[in-house]
Design a protein around this motif. Structure first.
Motif, PDB file in Angstrom:
ATOM      1  N   LEU A 117       0.829  -1.200   0.000  1.00 23.06           N
ATOM      2  CA  LEU A 117       0.000   0.000   0.000  1.00 23.06           C
ATOM      3  C   LEU A 117       0.869   1.257   0.000  1.00 23.06           C
ATOM      4  O   LEU A 117       0.568   2.244  -0.682  1.00 23.06           O
ATOM      5  N   GLY A 118       1.963   1.241   0.778  1.00 26.01           N
ATOM      6  CA  GLY A 118       2.880   2.383   0.784  1.00 26.01           C
ATOM      7  C   GLY A 118       3.535   2.593  -0.563  1.00 26.01           C
ATOM      8  O   GLY A 118       3.689   3.744  -1.019  1.00 26.01           O
ATOM      9  N   LEU A 119       3.938   1.515  -1.235  1.00 25.76           N
ATOM     10  CA  LEU A 119       4.532   1.637  -2.568  1.00 25.76           C
ATOM     11  C   LEU A 119       3.525   2.158  -3.582  1.00 25.76           C
ATOM     12  O   LEU A 119       3.875   2.917  -4.504  1.00 25.76           O
ATOM     13  N   TYR A 120       2.264   1.786  -3.429  1.00 24.03           N
ATOM     14  CA  TYR A 120       1.233   2.301  -4.337  1.00 24.03           C
ATOM     15  C   TYR A 120       1.056   3.809  -4.152  1.00 24.03           C
ATOM     16  O   TYR A 120       0.856   4.536  -5.128  1.00 24.03           O
ATOM     17  N   ILE A 121       1.153   4.296  -2.914  1.00 18.67           N
ATOM     18  CA  ILE A 121       1.058   5.734  -2.659  1.00 18.67           C
ATOM     19  C   ILE A 121       2.213   6.467  -3.342  1.00 18.67           C
ATOM     20  O   ILE A 121       2.037   7.558  -3.903  1.00 18.67           O
ATOM     21  N   ILE A 122       3.405   5.866  -3.298  1.00 23.58           N
ATOM     22  CA  ILE A 122       4.554   6.476  -3.981  1.00 23.58           C
ATOM     23  C   ILE A 122       4.295   6.565  -5.480  1.00 23.58           C
ATOM     24  O   ILE A 122       4.548   7.596  -6.120  1.00 23.58           O
ATOM     25  N   LYS A 123       3.773   5.486  -6.052  1.00 28.60           N
ATOM     26  CA  LYS A 123       3.486   5.468  -7.481  1.00 28.60           C
ATOM     27  C   LYS A 123       2.448   6.533  -7.846  1.00 28.60           C
ATOM     28  O   LYS A 123       2.576   7.242  -8.851  1.00 28.60           O
ATOM     29  N   TYR A 124       1.426   6.681  -7.009  1.00 27.15           N
ATOM     30  CA  TYR A 124       0.392   7.689  -7.264  1.00 27.15           C
ATOM     31  C   TYR A 124       0.984   9.090  -7.176  1.00 27.15           C
ATOM     32  O   TYR A 124       0.669   9.965  -7.994  1.00 27.15           O
ATOM     33  N   PHE A 125       1.860   9.321  -6.207  1.00 25.87           N
ATOM     34  CA  PHE A 125       2.450  10.647  -6.034  1.00 25.87           C
ATOM     35  C   PHE A 125       3.361  11.002  -7.207  1.00 25.87           C
ATOM     36  O   PHE A 125       3.434  12.171  -7.623  1.00 25.87           O
ATOM     37  N   VAL A 126       4.073  10.019  -7.758  1.00 23.46           N
ATOM     38  CA  VAL A 126       4.969  10.282  -8.892  1.00 23.46           C
ATOM     39  C   VAL A 126       4.181  10.783 -10.094  1.00 23.46           C
ATOM     40  O   VAL A 126       4.596  11.723 -10.801  1.00 23.46           O
ATOM     41  N   TYR A 127       3.003  10.230 -10.335  1.00 22.50           N
ATOM     42  CA  TYR A 127       2.201  10.619 -11.492  1.00 22.50           C
ATOM     43  C   TYR A 127       1.473  11.948 -11.267  1.00 22.50           C
ATOM     44  O   TYR A 127       1.233  12.704 -12.207  1.00 22.50           O
TER      45      TYR A 127
END
Length: 490
Positions: free
Chosen positions: A210-220
């Protein structure tokens, strides 16, 4: 058999090797209402030091020294069970699933009367696993794990200083992580709590994903997120100023003391403007910190929640300061009015004896007390208005922080693995006893088979929650309401 003779209960594995002769491994324990014998191995052994009896084609009278003169004998030809090579009129033979009892953790205490005996059997298997492992030679990996446990203990003692950990969710999170690591390594070393460990590891894996998904969302959506945060901060300050302007007028038609209301409003305006200048200077640093916050998702979403909770407390610190000023002023006025009210009835609080005593007042004291009581009473509505408004804001932020804390708690003990085991009706979650009559000789001489059924879902969740995680305590409404009405800080 005399009337004082206790009932005998013999617990036997249902897959016992009855074709071989030898000793039966086990132990005995005397309870208040019976004497229980537990056969704890389905295979015969040659060592008589840990035996509770024997199995053979015929009785072996030369083994009477076993267990202080009492032992269990099983005839391998007809499967009959006797005690001390003598007939016994009150024997209850219980056949249980050895493989299942070697894995389960808890028997429901209200299942049947035999629950306490089966819990004793479960504890024996658990202690035997721990003892057999701790008596062995510790490997190099285990020594490293013990060193890490000691190191985590030191870190936890350092960060557990109350004045530090009380106000920081991030430091609190590190303290919880130290306890998590200590419990996990200890359980792995002792080979205990298998389902708890797996459930915790699955929860940690989900937290990390879930934390890695938040990082991915923030990058975009980096620019949109930063603009949203900047806009929220500006809107919050503007809204708070508009609220103060509204309170400095005639809110909902209330007739307030104009001079006192204006003084309070200007004082709170000064705090907001001072905090706005501080945030503007700190804003570039906060944006950089926010990027590190998002990237910290590699440690899990729960770590991000702890950081968000601290940022929320920091950015709303000016609201907390205004709440403290209003609460202290409200509390001072309430105490003063109560104290001056005693003047009218000839009473006075005695701090030495901690009680209210009678007192004679002079005319000058009555005049000054009446004047002070009147002034404080007429100023109370203005103070109460600001106190109610900013106490409400304080409660809102406390609720948000409480939600963030409960999300962190949920991520720590998310019951993914336990739920899957419960759906599949795994024997690991067994705990309810189901009896089945195997042989009936008379009322006092029975043979029964015991099978295990899964625990209720809620009981399974509480049983397989990691030991270091304390459940969330409920809100003490009585104390909260008392603090709200007396101006005590919450």
């Amino acid at each position: 058999m005399t009337k004082f003779e206790k009932r005998i209960i013999i617990f036997i594995p249902n897959n016992l090797e009855e074709r071989k002769s030898g000793f039966l491994e086990g132990f005995s324990k005397e309870f208040q209402d019976c004497q229980a014998f537990f056969v704890t191995n389905n295979k015969v052994i040659k060592d008589s030091s840990k035996c509770i009896g024997y199995i053979s084609k015929k009785d072996a009278k030369d083994l009477k020294y076993l267990n202080g003169g009492q032992w269990v004998h099983i005839n391998s030809l007809n499967s009959s069970v006797t005690l001390s090579d003598k007939p016994h009129n009150k024997i209850l033979k219980v056949y249980y699933e050895l493989d299942v009892f070697g894995r389960i953790y808890k028997v429901q205490p209200d299942a049947i009367d035999l629950g306490v005996y089966f819990q004793e059997l479960i504890n024996h298997f658990r202690n035997r696993r721990v003892t057999s492992h701790t008596n062995g030679t510790k490997g190099f990996i285990e020594l490293i794990a013990l060193f890490i446990i000691k190191f985590l203990d030191v870190i936890f003692k350092v960060i557990s200083y109350q004045k530090i950990i009380k106000y920081s969710s991030t430091i609190n999170y590190f303290g919880e992580s130290c306890m998590l690591g200590k419990w996990l390594l200890t359980s792995l070393i002792r080979r205990e709590n298998g389902p708890k460990i797996i459930n915790l590891l699955v929860s940690i894996a989900f937290d990390l994903m879930l934390g890695l998904y938040i990082i991915k969302y923030f990058v975009y959506y980096k620019k949109d997120v930063l603009f949203f945060i900047e806009d929220i901060g500006e809107v919050a300050i503007v809204t708070l100023k508009e609220l103060l302007n509204y309170l400095m007028g005639s809110p909902i038609g209330l007739k307030l003391n104009h001079a006192f209301n204006n003084a309070l409003g200007l004082f709170f305006f000064y705090n907001i403007n001072l905090w706005k200048l501080f945030i503007q200077e700190l804003y570039p640093m906060l944006l950089n910190y926010l990027q590190y916050l998002i990237k910290s998702g590699i440690f899990g979403f729960s770590f991000q929640l702890a950081l968000i909770s601290d940022i929320l407390s920091l950015t709303t610190f000016h609201v907390y300061c205004i709440y403290v000023y209003a609460a202290k002023l409200f509390q001072l006025q309430i105490k003063s009015i109560i104290s001056l009210w005693r003047l009218f009835i000839g009473r006075k609080y005695n701090p030495l004896r901690e009680r209210v005593d009678s007192c004679q007042y002079t005319q000058h004291q009555l005049f000054i007390g009446t004047l002070g009581f009147t002034i404080l009473l007429f100023l109370l509505p203005t103070t109460t208005l600001y106190y109610v408004v900013f106490t409400t804001l304080r409660l809102v932020f406390l609720i948000i922080n409480g939600i963030l804390y409960r999300l962190r708690y949920l991520l720590r003990c998310l019951p993914i693995y336990v739920t899957l085991l419960w759906i599949l009706n795994s024997s690991t979650l067994a705990g309810n006893l189901e009896l089945e009559l195997k042989q009936f000789e008379n009322v006092d001489n029975l043979s029964i088979t015991v099978k295990m059924k899964s625990l209720p879902y809620r009981t399974s969740l509480s049983t397989f929650t990691p030991d270091f995680i304390e459940p969330i305590n409920g809100l003490k409404w009585g104390s909260l309401i008392h603090n709200l009405f007396t101006g005590v800080l919450i």
